[in-house]
Design an enzyme around this catalytic site. Structure first.
Site, PDB file in Angstrom:
ATOM      1  N   ALA A 171      60.126 -30.789 -13.107  1.00 48.32           N
ATOM      2  CA  ALA A 171      60.190 -32.253 -13.009  1.00 48.32           C
ATOM      3  C   ALA A 171      61.387 -32.858 -13.743  1.00 48.32           C
ATOM      4  CB  ALA A 171      58.887 -32.855 -13.547  1.00 48.32           C
TER       5      ALA A 171
ATOM      6  N   LYS B 163      53.423 -33.269 -31.990  1.00 46.03           N
ATOM      7  CA  LYS B 163      54.714 -33.721 -32.544  1.00 46.03           C
ATOM      8  C   LYS B 163      54.505 -34.494 -33.849  1.00 46.03           C
ATOM      9  CE  LYS B 163      57.221 -33.539 -28.191  1.00 46.03           C
ATOM     10  NZ  LYS B 163      56.146 -33.451 -27.175  1.00 46.03           N
TER      11      LYS B 163
END
Ligand code: C5P
Length: 215
Positions: A169, A60
């Protein structure tokens, strides 16, 4: 068929064990800070020795162009592509792309993130980020499985392959997103596989489910 990408956010020992266990069922592996900071970038080679899969570096990257260029040069000695942020501006993204392209490696742009906090700052600009990814002829975008309608719109706006985290999740549902995707796209799953009692069984389950739902 839509591809399955394993997010390997583990320490080195567990990561290599899981990679070995699931290698028959995943198409690609995403490596990020948790793994690289608990080992080194050499881990990418070790993963490739085990499973010869595409490995994407989820760093990122979000800095000024000159620094992004250095990060890209150092990172892309390993792996097949790198994930970058776009809110820092077109010049910063270009700096990474211009390192990656000649090396035949992918530059993938985060549009909207999959967690609740993304709603405040990044969702309002995500469409523009998708359009910028298209303009810069990048190799893909990251868009959320947790918001299927946003995933659909961002894929449409960018007209690029999508890597989509959030199934498992984070509560995203495979059934809801699979019809939005095609064979150029990747579903990213991490904890739902590696935190399960039997990662191999769970990877197989997701692979078969993707196959069944892709028909
Ligand atoms: O464990 P889980 O399946 O939630 O893993 C999702 C992976 O995708 C993590 O590595 C996370 O850092 C990453 N990711 C995300 N949302 C984004 C971009 C990356 O969840 N927008």
């Amino acid at each position: 068929m839509v591809k399955l990408m394993l997010a390997l956010d583990l320490d080195k020992e567990r990561a290599l064990k899981v990679a070995e266990e699931v290698k028959d069922y995943v198409d690609a592996i995403k490596v990020g800070y948790p793994l690289v900071l608990s080992s080194s970038l050499e881990i990418v080679k070790e993963i490739k020795d085990i499973c010869e899969k595409e490995v994407i570096l989820d760093f990122k990257v979000a800095d000024i162009p000159a620094t992004n260029e250095k990060i890209a040069k150092l990172s892309l000695r390993y792996g097949d592509g790198i994930i970058v942020h776009g809110f820092v501006g077109e010049d910063s993204v270009k700096a990474v792309r211009d390192v990656a392209k000649p090396l035949n490696k992918k530059t993938i742009l985060v549009t909207e993130m999959s967690h609740p906090g993304a709603l405040r700052f990044i969702q309002p600009i995500a469409n523009e980020l998708a359009i910028m990814a298209k303009k810069l002829e990048l190799d893909g975008i990251v868009a959320p499985s947790t918001r299927p309608e946003r995933l659909r719109e961002l894929k449409h706006l960018s007209n690029l392959p999508v890597l989509t985290p959030g199934v498992g999740a984070q509560g995203g549902r495979l059934e809801e997103i699979i019809k939005i995707l095609d064979e150029n796209d990747y579903i990213i799953i991490g904890r739902a596989i590696y935190n399960s009692e039997d990662p191999k069984k769970m990877a197989k389950y997701y692979k078969e489910k993707i196959r069944a739902l892709s028909k």
